[in-house]
Design an enzyme around this catalytic site. Structure first.
Site, PDB file in Angstrom:
ATOM      1  N   ASN A 180     -10.039 -13.416 -25.217  1.00 27.04           N
ATOM      2  CA  ASN A 180     -10.975 -12.793 -26.145  1.00 27.04           C
ATOM      3  C   ASN A 180     -10.195 -11.737 -26.930  1.00 27.04           C
ATOM      4  O   ASN A 180      -9.874 -10.682 -26.400  1.00 27.04           O
ATOM      5  CB  ASN A 180     -12.121 -12.159 -25.336  1.00 27.04           C
ATOM      6  N   TRP A 181      -9.892 -12.065 -28.169  1.00 26.12           N
ATOM      7  CA  TRP A 181      -9.056 -11.158 -28.974  1.00 26.12           C
ATOM      8  C   TRP A 181      -9.833  -9.982 -29.560  1.00 26.12           C
ATOM      9  O   TRP A 181      -9.245  -9.099 -30.165  1.00 26.12           O
ATOM     10  CB  TRP A 181      -8.355 -11.944 -30.080  1.00 26.12           C
ATOM     11  N   LYS A 182     -11.154 -10.029 -29.434  1.00 26.35           N
ATOM     12  CA  LYS A 182     -11.984  -8.931 -29.951  1.00 26.35           C
ATOM     13  C   LYS A 182     -11.612  -8.624 -31.407  1.00 26.35           C
ATOM     14  O   LYS A 182     -11.324  -9.551 -32.153  1.00 26.35           O
ATOM     15  CB  LYS A 182     -11.851  -7.710 -29.036  1.00 26.35           C
ATOM     16  N   HIS A 223     -21.498 -11.439 -24.479  1.00 22.84           N
ATOM     17  CA  HIS A 223     -20.470 -10.478 -24.064  1.00 22.84           C
ATOM     18  C   HIS A 223     -21.082  -9.082 -23.984  1.00 22.84           C
ATOM     19  O   HIS A 223     -21.912  -8.715 -24.818  1.00 22.84           O
ATOM     20  CB  HIS A 223     -19.292 -10.496 -25.046  1.00 22.84           C
ATOM     21  N   GLU A 273     -20.018  -6.243 -24.737  1.00 18.64           N
ATOM     22  CA  GLU A 273     -19.861  -5.398 -25.936  1.00 18.64           C
ATOM     23  C   GLU A 273     -20.922  -5.741 -26.979  1.00 18.64           C
ATOM     24  O   GLU A 273     -21.410  -4.876 -27.691  1.00 18.64           O
ATOM     25  CB  GLU A 273     -18.433  -5.538 -26.489  1.00 18.64           C
ATOM     26  N   GLU A 328     -18.266 -10.832 -15.827  1.00 18.52           N
ATOM     27  CA  GLU A 328     -17.445  -9.683 -16.205  1.00 18.52           C
ATOM     28  C   GLU A 328     -18.182  -8.389 -15.854  1.00 18.52           C
ATOM     29  O   GLU A 328     -19.089  -7.978 -16.580  1.00 18.52           O
ATOM     30  CB  GLU A 328     -17.181  -9.692 -17.712  1.00 18.52           C
ATOM     31  N   GLY A 379     -11.744  -3.555 -20.058  1.00 15.57           N
ATOM     32  CA  GLY A 379     -10.955  -2.643 -20.873  1.00 15.57           C
ATOM     33  C   GLY A 379     -10.684  -1.301 -20.201  1.00 15.57           C
ATOM     34  O   GLY A 379     -10.236  -0.350 -20.837  1.00 15.57           O
ATOM     35  N   SER A 422     -10.074  -6.663 -17.100  1.00 15.40           N
ATOM     36  CA  SER A 422      -8.737  -6.154 -16.772  1.00 15.40           C
ATOM     37  C   SER A 422      -7.848  -7.160 -16.033  1.00 15.40           C
ATOM     38  O   SER A 422      -7.062  -6.788 -15.165  1.00 15.40           O
ATOM     39  CB  SER A 422      -8.836  -4.840 -15.994  1.00 15.40           C
ATOM     40  N   GLY A 457      -9.117 -10.079 -22.113  1.00 14.25           N
ATOM     41  CA  GLY A 457      -9.137  -9.325 -23.360  1.00 14.25           C
ATOM     42  C   GLY A 457      -7.751  -8.783 -23.672  1.00 14.25           C
ATOM     43  O   GLY A 457      -6.880  -9.504 -24.174  1.00 14.25           O
ATOM     44  N   GLY A 458      -7.526  -7.529 -23.346  1.00 13.25           N
ATOM     45  CA  GLY A 458      -6.278  -6.820 -23.673  1.00 13.25           C
ATOM     46  C   GLY A 458      -5.004  -7.612 -23.407  1.00 13.25           C
ATOM     47  O   GLY A 458      -4.129  -7.721 -24.273  1.00 13.25           O
TER      48      GLY A 458
END
Ligand code: PGA
Length: 246
Positions: A4-6, A92, A94, A165, A171, A210, A231-232
């Site tokens: 997930n590149w956000k 998601h 977010e 998640e 994150g 994470s 993600g990150g």
């Protein structure tokens, strides 16, 4: 194995990362399904860059569940399919927390995406307050209640996956412990088997929050963990490739 590149990466950066990834994974000739959820402006280029690798598909992080219309700022399922996007991310945390997406909207999006022929990664997970109040199962049940409303013939193991998640692990660098992951995934599996008796047992449940190259191998081998949503650590090709190969 999903990335997930956000809200990261320009078109050029997306293409470079995908080409590097294709190279690394192709040489390793492994057999995992990989999806990259890229930002809207990069989608068409991302699909093009992913063409040489059969195992790599591209997804969108959002869309609006209507055929077309006066929905300023929104993108339709048909527009995504027009650029050969295969997957969408739904629910998601977010989107739920920062953009106010309700359980109803999330449910509507999941049903609409499947109806339009898009594949779905459906995210669920509790906040720290909910976990500490002992509401883990209740929260997951409410978030997954939607599944009972999806047309059974539309939901298949190939086109629908759950991502668990825990919101407090996204994150933050805080990975859920082994026991916490196993416990939550067992609850998700239980709910899936109840709501979708025909496929609940085999549906893929990804863990997200994470995930890094250092912890991916351990996580991926836990009971009821069939993949990860990253993600990150997915922004760097080297790092995401080593997670995919974990
Ligand atoms: P993270 O994000 O890996 O950076 O924690 C996961 C996600 O939000 O899907």
């Amino acid at each position: 194995m999903a990335a997930n590149w956000k809200m990261f990466k320009t078109r050029a950066e997306a293409v470079t990362t995908i080409s590097t990834l294709c190279d690394k994974l192709y040489k390793a000739s492994q057999e995992r399904d990989v999806v990259i959820f890229a930002p809207f402006p990069s989608l068409a280029d991302a699909v093009h860059a992913a063409q040489p690798c059969a195992f790599l598909e591209i997804g969108a992080q959002n869309f609006y569940p209507a055929v077309e219309g006066a929905f300023t700022g929104e993108v339709s399922a048909a527009m995504l399919q027009d650029v050969k996007v295969a997957w969408v991310l739904v629910g998601h945390s977010e989107r739920r927390a920062l953009f106010g997406e309700s359980l109803e909207l999330v449910a509507k999006k999941a049903a609409f995406a499947l109806e339009q022929g898009l594949k779905v990664v459906f995210c669920v997970g509790e906040t720290l307050e909910e976990r500490e109040a002992g509401h883990l199962r209740k929260v997951l049940e409410a978030q997954l209640a939607t599944l009972a409303q999806l047309p059974t013939s539309d939901v298949q193991v190939q086109n629908f996956a759950i991502a668990y998640e825990p919101v407090w692990a996204i994150g933050t660098g805080k990975v859920a412990g082994k026991t916490e992951i196993v416990e939550a995934h067992a609850i998700v599996r239980d709910i899936l088997e109840e709501k979708l008796p025909h496929i609940g047992k085999n549906m893929r449940i990804l863990y997200g929050g994470s995930v890094k190259p250092e912890n991916a191998t351990e996580i991926i081998h836990l009971a009821n963990v069939d993949g990860v949503l990253v993600g990150g650590a997915s922004l760097d090709a080297e790092s995401f490739a080593s997670i995919v190969l974990a």
